[in-house]
Design an enzyme around this catalytic site. Sequence first.
Site, PDB file in Angstrom:
ATOM      1  CG  ASP A  50      40.485  53.982  37.180  1.00 16.63           C
ATOM      2  OD1 ASP A  50      39.795  53.542  36.327  1.00 16.63           O
ATOM      3  OD2 ASP A  50      40.409  53.436  38.192  1.00 16.63           O
ATOM      4  CE1 TYR A  68      39.122  50.036  44.098  1.00 15.56           C
ATOM      5  CE2 TYR A  68      38.947  47.558  44.493  1.00 15.56           C
ATOM      6  CZ  TYR A  68      38.880  48.496  43.570  1.00 15.56           C
ATOM      7  OH  TYR A  68      38.453  48.245  42.400  1.00 15.56           O
TER       8      TYR A  68
HETATM    9  N1  LIG Z   1      45.064  50.821  37.860  1.00 10.29           N
HETATM   10  C1  LIG Z   1      43.651  50.880  37.666  1.00 10.29           C
HETATM   11  O1  LIG Z   1      43.152  51.581  38.389  1.00 10.29           O
HETATM   12  C2  LIG Z   1      43.025  49.903  36.822  1.00 10.29           C
HETATM   13  C3  LIG Z   1      41.819  50.321  36.447  1.00 10.29           C
HETATM   14  C4  LIG Z   1      41.066  49.449  35.372  1.00 10.29           C
HETATM   15  C5  LIG Z   1      41.908  48.371  35.123  1.00 10.29           C
HETATM   16  N2  LIG Z   1      42.946  48.064  35.644  1.00 10.29           N
HETATM   17  C6  LIG Z   1      43.971  46.859  35.240  1.00 10.29           C
HETATM   18  O2  LIG Z   1      44.234  46.967  34.005  1.00 10.29           O
HETATM   19  C7  LIG Z   1      44.217  45.592  33.375  1.00 10.29           C
HETATM   20  C8  LIG Z   1      43.623  45.309  31.999  1.00 10.29           C
HETATM   21  O3  LIG Z   1      42.062  45.093  32.761  1.00 10.29           O
HETATM   22  P1  LIG Z   1      40.883  44.337  31.685  1.00 10.29           P
HETATM   23  O4  LIG Z   1      39.773  44.222  32.611  1.00 10.29           O
HETATM   24  O5  LIG Z   1      40.933  45.180  30.515  1.00 10.29           O
HETATM   25  O6  LIG Z   1      41.619  43.105  31.417  1.00 10.29           O
HETATM   26  P2  LIG Z   1      41.649  42.071  29.878  1.00 10.29           P
HETATM   27  O7  LIG Z   1      41.846  40.689  30.624  1.00 10.29           O
HETATM   28  O8  LIG Z   1      40.380  42.593  29.375  1.00 10.29           O
HETATM   29  O9  LIG Z   1      42.841  42.784  29.115  1.00 10.29           O
HETATM   30  C9  LIG Z   1      43.961  42.255  29.547  1.00 10.29           C
HETATM   31  C10 LIG Z   1      44.941  42.020  28.368  1.00 10.29           C
HETATM   32  O10 LIG Z   1      46.284  41.736  28.907  1.00 10.29           O
HETATM   33  C11 LIG Z   1      46.804  40.508  28.122  1.00 10.29           C
HETATM   34  N3  LIG Z   1      48.209  40.090  28.657  1.00 10.29           N
HETATM   35  C12 LIG Z   1      47.930  39.197  29.659  1.00 10.29           C
HETATM   36  N4  LIG Z   1      49.283  38.968  29.719  1.00 10.29           N
HETATM   37  C13 LIG Z   1      50.036  39.765  29.213  1.00 10.29           C
HETATM   38  C14 LIG Z   1      51.504  39.821  28.915  1.00 10.29           C
HETATM   39  N5  LIG Z   1      52.142  39.014  29.700  1.00 10.29           N
HETATM   40  N6  LIG Z   1      51.917  40.739  27.952  1.00 10.29           N
HETATM   41  C15 LIG Z   1      51.066  41.289  27.088  1.00 10.29           C
HETATM   42  N7  LIG Z   1      49.897  41.210  27.607  1.00 10.29           N
HETATM   43  C16 LIG Z   1      49.121  40.582  28.410  1.00 10.29           C
HETATM   44  C17 LIG Z   1      45.699  39.749  27.839  1.00 10.29           C
HETATM   45  O11 LIG Z   1      45.726  38.850  26.793  1.00 10.29           O
HETATM   46  C18 LIG Z   1      44.357  40.718  27.602  1.00 10.29           C
HETATM   47  O12 LIG Z   1      44.266  41.085  26.175  1.00 10.29           O
HETATM   48  C19 LIG Z   1      43.982  44.843  34.606  1.00 10.29           C
HETATM   49  O13 LIG Z   1      45.320  44.368  35.273  1.00 10.29           O
HETATM   50  C20 LIG Z   1      43.154  45.325  35.374  1.00 10.29           C
HETATM   51  O14 LIG Z   1      43.007  44.996  37.001  1.00 10.29           O
HETATM   52  C21 LIG Z   1      43.723  49.011  36.450  1.00 10.29           C
HETATM   53  O1  LIG Z   2      35.450  45.486  38.481  1.00  9.35           O
HETATM   54  P1  LIG Z   2      35.807  46.208  37.029  1.00  9.35           P
HETATM   55  O2  LIG Z   2      36.585  45.139  36.316  1.00  9.35           O
HETATM   56  O3  LIG Z   2      34.756  46.928  36.430  1.00  9.35           O
HETATM   57  O4  LIG Z   2      36.643  47.411  37.678  1.00  9.35           O
HETATM   58  C1  LIG Z   2      37.711  46.994  38.262  1.00  9.35           C
HETATM   59  C2  LIG Z   2      38.643  48.349  38.522  1.00  9.35           C
HETATM   60  O5  LIG Z   2      37.953  49.202  39.431  1.00  9.35           O
HETATM   61  C3  LIG Z   2      38.482  50.450  39.736  1.00  9.35           C
HETATM   62  O6  LIG Z   2      38.333  51.181  38.557  1.00  9.35           O
HETATM   63  C4  LIG Z   2      37.225  51.913  38.430  1.00  9.35           C
HETATM   64  C5  LIG Z   2      36.975  53.155  39.035  1.00  9.35           C
HETATM   65  O7  LIG Z   2      37.550  53.101  40.302  1.00  9.35           O
HETATM   66  C6  LIG Z   2      35.749  53.320  39.168  1.00  9.35           C
HETATM   67  O8  LIG Z   2      35.357  54.474  40.162  1.00  9.35           O
HETATM   68  C7  LIG Z   2      34.939  53.162  38.074  1.00  9.35           C
HETATM   69  O9  LIG Z   2      34.229  54.429  37.570  1.00  9.35           O
HETATM   70  O10 LIG Z   2      35.666  52.789  36.883  1.00  9.35           O
HETATM   71  C8  LIG Z   2      36.854  52.046  37.028  1.00  9.35           C
HETATM   72  C9  LIG Z   2      36.574  50.832  36.361  1.00  9.35           C
HETATM   73  O11 LIG Z   2      35.660  49.963  36.536  1.00  9.35           O
HETATM   74  C10 LIG Z   2      40.038  50.105  40.097  1.00  9.35           C
HETATM   75  O12 LIG Z   2      40.684  51.547  40.140  1.00  9.35           O
HETATM   76  C11 LIG Z   2      40.929  49.216  39.391  1.00  9.35           C
HETATM   77  O13 LIG Z   2      42.133  49.149  39.737  1.00  9.35           O
HETATM   78  C12 LIG Z   2      40.149  48.167  39.293  1.00  9.35           C
HETATM   79  O14 LIG Z   2      40.775  47.169  38.351  1.00  9.35           O
HETATM   80 MN   LIG Z   3      42.918  51.031  40.521  1.00  7.84          MN
END
Ligand SMILES: NC(=O)c1ccc[n+]([C@@H]2O[C@H](COP(=O)([O-])OP(=O)(O)OC[C@H]3O[C@@H](n4cnc5c(N)ncnc54)[C@H](O)[C@@H]3O)[C@@H](O)[C@H]2O)c1
Ligand SMILES: O=P(O)(O)OC[C@H]1O[C@H](O[C@H]2[C@H](O)[C@@H](O)[C@@H](O)O[C@@H]2CO)[C@H](O)[C@@H](O)[C@@H]1O
Ligand SMILES: [Mn+2]
Length: 441
Positions: free
Chosen positions: A172, A263
């Site tokens: 995102d 980043y």
């Molecule tokens: N790609 C992006 O840009 C982006 C943006 C925001 C968050 N994220 C990612 O999204 C994920 C969730 O973020 P969060 O901060 O809400 O984490 P969170 O810890 O609040 O939630 C993650 C959930 O995944 C569950 N989980 C763990 N292992 C699992 C498995 N094997 N099968 C099913 N569920 C499982 C946990 O129990 C938990 O409820 C993280 O990997 C975070 O880095 C990615």
């Molecule tokens: O430190 P967190 O858990 O708040 O966020 C980690 C994630 O950060 C990025 O997503 C951001 C986005 O890029 C930023 O602009 C903001 O507005 O919202 C998002 C969530 O904070 C990143 O893309 C993710 O991969 C990280 O997990």
């Molecule tokens: Mn990301």
Amino acid sequence: MKKFNILIVGGGSTWTPGLLKAICNRQDSFPINRLTMYDIDEQRQKRIGEFAKVLFKEEYPTIQFHYTTNKEEAFTEDIDFVFVQMRTGGYEMREKDEKIPLKLGVIGQETCGPGGFAYGMRSIRDMIQLVKDVREKTKDAWILNYTNPAAIVAVALQQVFPDDKRILNICDQPENLLRSYGRLLNMNERDFDPVYFGLNHFGWFTHLYDPDGNDKLPELREMILNNGFRPADYEQRDQSWLDTYAMVEQMVRDFPDYLPNTYLQYYLYPDKVLKKLNPEFTRANEVQAGREKRVFEDCDRVIETGTAKNSNVVANDAHGEFILIVAESIAYNKGDNFIVILKNDGLVSNLPDDAMVEVAASITSNGPRPYAVGEIPTFYKGLIEGQYAYEKLTVEAYLEGSYTKALQALTLNRTVVSAIKAREVLDALIEANTDYWPELK
Ligand SMILES: NC(=O)c1ccc[n+]([C@@H]2O[C@H](COP(=O)([O-])OP(=O)(O)OC[C@H]3O[C@@H](n4cnc5c(N)ncnc54)[C@H](O)[C@@H]3O)[C@@H](O)[C@H]2O)c1
Ligand SMILES: O=P(O)(O)OC[C@H]1O[C@H](O[C@H]2[C@H](O)[C@@H](O)[C@@H](O)O[C@@H]2CO)[C@H](O)[C@@H](O)[C@@H]1O
Ligand SMILES: [Mn+2]
């Protein structure tokens, strides 16, 4: 109009309420027949699942909804889309990913540097299993993945499932940056036709064309150089995020040709950023005290009061909305443009074909149709090749159980550099991850 069956994996995610709200908001353009949430943590997911029942009663009464920790219930043959957002090891391990390197004098961060390495070594195991669980029941469902570190997950899934064309890793951050740019230029993020290249969390915008074909990047660059980037963040963010966005100004001042993903601060200024990070209170702690606390307390309040009408958990709808509009573009063959993570295969002509690059693509029912970027300048090529070698060695270290490749990966990472420091950090991370990583020999 077809209605879709969606599975959310990681229903207990702090980001789930925002996604559920986006699902309600988009029910006319993306109608859902059945929404299932799956998680391994019953209690964590239950608080959000019960919140969802109240929300859907008021805003989406026609949706079939349930949540489960039972794989047989979750993974079915009639799923259309799987939205994946798991965090293997939870915030307890994120805190260790951030604090262990910091205590050894190295950047500690969720997805970058040794923290990202450790997180990647954990995510690979569960993400490979996730794809197997889905594919055991359906070859057709699209797997849209947010699970981080998306860069390493993308390289691993490409290696293990090279022929699976319905896996798409997304982030995102570029979308959020476009929202921030839009606030500064009085444009909507969807008005931009962006040119972007790099790896996930390691990329640059080179052009930002508006609907008339004018490149708005030069104007935006001047605005950032004159006024900084601080006011542009799309959401109300914690101080650490405001500091992160503020670093964009220095990156643009030093390297003005392109606009950087935030980043890159960790890789270009590890010394400066390290001084700002507190080994006793890291971003994981900030989230535990902020978003995680706020989300679950508000879910509990909504359940208690029986209404979601004044719920404040939906703070960052960019995250929830983005995965939905990508899914919509696939579902209806809309061909809308999004920045996604794809196998390079010549898109950036002077990078390795097997790199998983983040570029703009037209998203269709037959998958992404990427826009070629062509040759990139030496500075960016050099940075990206080093970072991709780190990513590739991390995945190989996992798949082969290779200590040497793990050490090589960390030594290549720009936040570590010294092989002595790399070994010190690696050994500490191995000790902390015995429940998650394969044995490295
Ligand atoms: N790609 C992006 O840009 C982006 C943006 C925001 C968050 N994220 C990612 O999204 C994920 C969730 O973020 P969060 O901060 O809400 O984490 P969170 O810890 O609040 O939630 C993650 C959930 O995944 C569950 N989980 C763990 N292992 C699992 C498995 N094997 N099968 C099913 N569920 C499982 C946990 O129990 C938990 O409820 C993280 O990997 C975070 O880095 C990615
Ligand atoms: O430190 P967190 O858990 O708040 O966020 C980690 C994630 O950060 C990025 O997503 C951001 C986005 O890029 C930023 O602009 C903001 O507005 O919202 C998002 C969530 O904070 C990143 O893309 C993710 O991969 C990280 O997990
Ligand atoms: Mn990301």
